[in-house]
Motif scaffolding. Structure first.
Motif, PDB file in Angstrom:
ATOM      1  N   ILE A 251       0.834  -1.195   0.000  1.00 45.06           N
ATOM      2  CA  ILE A 251       0.000   0.000   0.000  1.00 45.06           C
ATOM      3  C   ILE A 251       0.876   1.255   0.000  1.00 45.06           C
ATOM      4  CG2 ILE A 251      -1.876   1.222   1.143  1.00 45.06           C
ATOM      5  CD1 ILE A 251      -2.584  -1.655   0.299  1.00 45.06           C
ATOM      6  N   LEU A 252       0.637   2.154  -0.955  1.00 48.33           N
ATOM      7  CA  LEU A 252       1.202   3.503  -0.927  1.00 48.33           C
ATOM      8  C   LEU A 252       0.094   4.439  -0.480  1.00 48.33           C
ATOM      9  CD1 LEU A 252       3.271   5.730  -1.441  1.00 48.33           C
ATOM     10  CD2 LEU A 252       2.632   5.679  -3.865  1.00 48.33           C
ATOM     11  N   PRO A 253       0.112   4.907   0.787  1.00 48.33           N
ATOM     12  CA  PRO A 253      -1.035   5.631   1.335  1.00 48.33           C
ATOM     13  C   PRO A 253      -0.958   7.147   1.215  1.00 48.33           C
ATOM     14  CG  PRO A 253       0.468   5.062   3.086  1.00 48.33           C
ATOM     15  CD  PRO A 253       1.111   4.588   1.816  1.00 48.33           C
ATOM     16  N   THR A 254      -0.067   7.667   0.392  1.00 46.81           N
ATOM     17  CA  THR A 254       0.096   9.111   0.279  1.00 46.81           C
ATOM     18  C   THR A 254       0.358   9.483  -1.171  1.00 46.81           C
ATOM     19  OG1 THR A 254       1.385  11.010   1.078  1.00 46.81           O
ATOM     20  CG2 THR A 254       2.566   8.946   0.767  1.00 46.81           C
ATOM     21  N   ILE A 255       0.150  10.761  -1.508  1.00 44.83           N
ATOM     22  CA  ILE A 255       0.454  11.226  -2.860  1.00 44.83           C
ATOM     23  C   ILE A 255       1.543  12.284  -2.861  1.00 44.83           C
ATOM     24  CG2 ILE A 255      -1.915  10.770  -3.589  1.00 44.83           C
ATOM     25  CD1 ILE A 255      -2.381  13.791  -3.671  1.00 44.83           C
TER      26      ILE A 255
ATOM     27  N   PRO B 180       7.462 -10.049  -6.404  1.00 45.12           N
ATOM     28  CA  PRO B 180       6.798  -9.943  -7.711  1.00 45.12           C
ATOM     29  C   PRO B 180       5.377 -10.478  -7.750  1.00 45.12           C
ATOM     30  CG  PRO B 180       8.490 -11.667  -7.717  1.00 45.12           C
ATOM     31  CD  PRO B 180       8.647 -10.917  -6.441  1.00 45.12           C
ATOM     32  N   ALA B 181       4.921 -11.182  -6.718  1.00 45.43           N
ATOM     33  CA  ALA B 181       3.549 -11.678  -6.716  1.00 45.43           C
ATOM     34  C   ALA B 181       2.589 -10.732  -6.006  1.00 45.43           C
ATOM     35  CB  ALA B 181       3.496 -13.060  -6.058  1.00 45.43           C
ATOM     36  N   ALA B 182       3.102  -9.686  -5.407  1.00 44.14           N
ATOM     37  CA  ALA B 182       2.250  -8.787  -4.619  1.00 44.14           C
ATOM     38  C   ALA B 182       1.493  -7.812  -5.513  1.00 44.14           C
ATOM     39  CB  ALA B 182       3.099  -8.020  -3.619  1.00 44.14           C
ATOM     40  N   GLN B 183       0.247  -7.535  -5.142  1.00 42.29           N
ATOM     41  CA  GLN B 183      -0.520  -6.473  -5.785  1.00 42.29           C
ATOM     42  C   GLN B 183      -0.199  -5.148  -5.091  1.00 42.29           C
ATOM     43  OE1 GLN B 183      -4.781  -7.235  -6.618  1.00 42.29           O
ATOM     44  NE2 GLN B 183      -4.439  -9.289  -5.775  1.00 42.29           N
ATOM     45  N   VAL B 184      -0.080  -4.084  -5.889  1.00 46.95           N
ATOM     46  CA  VAL B 184       0.261  -2.765  -5.359  1.00 46.95           C
ATOM     47  C   VAL B 184      -0.962  -1.861  -5.469  1.00 46.95           C
ATOM     48  CG1 VAL B 184       1.805  -0.780  -5.540  1.00 46.95           C
ATOM     49  CG2 VAL B 184       2.664  -3.086  -6.061  1.00 46.95           C
ATOM     50  N   PHE B 185      -1.359  -1.279  -4.347  1.00 47.66           N
ATOM     51  CA  PHE B 185      -2.475  -0.337  -4.315  1.00 47.66           C
ATOM     52  C   PHE B 185      -1.942   1.021  -3.883  1.00 47.66           C
ATOM     53  CE2 PHE B 185      -4.585  -4.384  -3.946  1.00 47.66           C
ATOM     54  CZ  PHE B 185      -5.783  -4.222  -4.636  1.00 47.66           C
ATOM     55  N   VAL B 186      -2.277   2.062  -4.664  1.00 44.66           N
ATOM     56  CA  VAL B 186      -1.765   3.393  -4.364  1.00 44.66           C
ATOM     57  C   VAL B 186      -2.912   4.369  -4.198  1.00 44.66           C
ATOM     58  CG1 VAL B 186       0.339   2.910  -5.686  1.00 44.66           C
ATOM     59  CG2 VAL B 186      -1.531   4.149  -6.782  1.00 44.66           C
ATOM     60  N   ALA B 187      -2.692   5.380  -3.365  1.00 41.43           N
ATOM     61  CA  ALA B 187      -3.689   6.437  -3.202  1.00 41.43           C
ATOM     62  C   ALA B 187      -3.953   7.107  -4.546  1.00 41.43           C
ATOM     63  CB  ALA B 187      -3.189   7.457  -2.188  1.00 41.43           C
TER      64      ALA B 187
END
Length: 410
Positions: free
Chosen positions: A104-108, A125-132
């Protein structure tokens, strides 16, 4: 709460374990050498990974949080530099609890957080990335893949928190984006339901009286700021480490509190000749700071006996641009039943209630709600004189139209 810590053994690992080769992208101290301390804060459930960053030896922790998922695997909130040591400490958890599934990237706006997400994601490499959402870059607004994020497995956090694959275990609330002229500010707070733990990035902090463990691995910055003048020889003891840490905290959160004077540069150069150390590490003996005897009072007011508060920089330069939006966000976060807060900076974990979290934002209200806990913001008002430089910066930014003016309190 668990309290065991794990840090790479210097005798077993060499300097390559702490090496961070991409430091020129964001040239902050300690540059290419970053140590990591892992701490289990909730047994078999939540771990923090502390590193260090700063400018001119004003060093503070930067923190990644790892949460064990109910069905196995790990969620990572706000990655730090993926050094060999850091990844080794993460992989110890992977071996026991399963793969990293979500990052998780919780900031912009926090480049000190954004810069690590791509390199960290490549280690898993198997992880999903979720960003703000509403990410931006300066001077050009580049696509996420150009910022180093893996294009095929990176997606924006949806506004509806029920639409993510970990919705049964986490809730989240988005603050912003708040328009700051050339940039924007936003933060996503995560609530881990099972452990009753709130994860935040920059919105609230608590200041420990003594320097955190990660800061004490190399005490030089602490001792540097414990000096009263350039000619001081500061002994390495706990009292001086504490003194340096408390002054660093004032620097980091106010830039220049009222108890700090900046010396005329002619005097600075004259004093440099008297300094006992003239190395590059010691800035060639240059020490342009003079602390008044009452500096401790400013720190005590800032710390407020360990209370939860919003950093003065955010109060003066950012959140006052969107008071209603910020208070609505704080109300939503305060609706969750959390008992612990893990911020990305300063102290962690913080034992605090939803009421205490909401009270931290009362500076945005014309008539703050009174009563309630020991940590009520009204119990420990920050001295207005310590905001002088921040108010001056705010005035200049408004005068030249660089950022929108602050809005009226609600």
């Amino acid at each position: 709460m668990a309290d065991d810590e794990r840090v790479g053994n210097t005798e077993l690992f060499n300097a390559r374990d702490f090496s961070w080769r991409l430091w020129p992208v964001l040239p902050l101290y300690p540059f290419g050498k970053r140590r990591t301390i892992r701490k289990e804060v909730i047994k078999d459930t939540i771990w923090t990974f502390d590193q260090l960053q700063g400018i001119f030896y004003v060093v503070v922790p930067i923190r990644m949080t790892v949460v064990k998922l109910d069905q196995g695997g790990l969620l990572v909130y706000a990655p730090v530099a993926p050094t060999t040591e850091c990844i080794r400490l993460v992989n110890e958890l992977v071996t026991e609890h399963g793969d990293v599934k979500y990052i998780i990237l919780p900031t912009i706006s926090g480049l000190e957080h954004k810069v690590f997400v791509g390199p960290f994601a490549r280690c898993f490499p198997a992880a999903q990335v979720f960003v703000a959402p509403n990410q931006w870059s300066f001077p050009l607004n580049l696509p996420l893949s150009w910022l180093g994020l893996p294009a095929k497995r990176t997606q924006l956090l949806p506004e509806d928190s029920s639409k993510v694959p970990f919705a049964d275990q986490f809730d989240y609330a988005m603050l912003g984006p708040i328009n700051l002229g050339p940039g924007r500010f936003a933060e996503v707070a995560f609530f881990h339901k099972r452990s009753h733990t709130l994860l935040v990035t920059d919105s609230v902090v608590s200041i420990p009286e003594n320097p955190p463990a990660i800061v004490q691995l190399d005490p030089y910055p602490l001792l540097f700021h414990a000096k009263d003048n350039a000619s001081d020889i500061v002994a390495d003891n706990q009292a001086n480490r504490r003194k340096g840490w408390q002054r660093i905290s004032l620097f980091a959160l106010y830039f220049q509190p009222s108890a700090l004077e900046i010396i005329d540069w002619g005097e600075v150069f004259r004093d440099a000749f008297k300094a006992p150390e003239h190395s590059k590490k010691a800035y060639f003996g240059l020490y342009p700071f003079k602390w008044q005897e009452n500096w401790q009072r400013s720190f005590d007011a800032l710390r407020g006996n360990g209370r939860l508060f919003v950093a003065p920089i955010l109060q003066t330069l950012i959140l006052n641009r969107a008071p209603s939006e910020t208070l609505n966000w704080a109300d939503k976060v305060a609706s969750w039943d959390f008992q612990w807060i893990v911020p990305c900076h300063f102290d962690s974990p913080i034992k605090a209630t939803a009421y205490q979290f909401r009270q931290a934002f009362s500076f945005l209200e014309r008539q703050p709600v009174s009563g309630g806990g020991f940590f009520s913001s009204s119990s420990y008002p920050l001295p207005e004189e310590d905001f002088k430089i921040l108010r001056k910066i705010d005035y200049g930014l408004n005068k030249y139209g660089i950022v929108p003016p602050a809005k009226e309190k609600t």
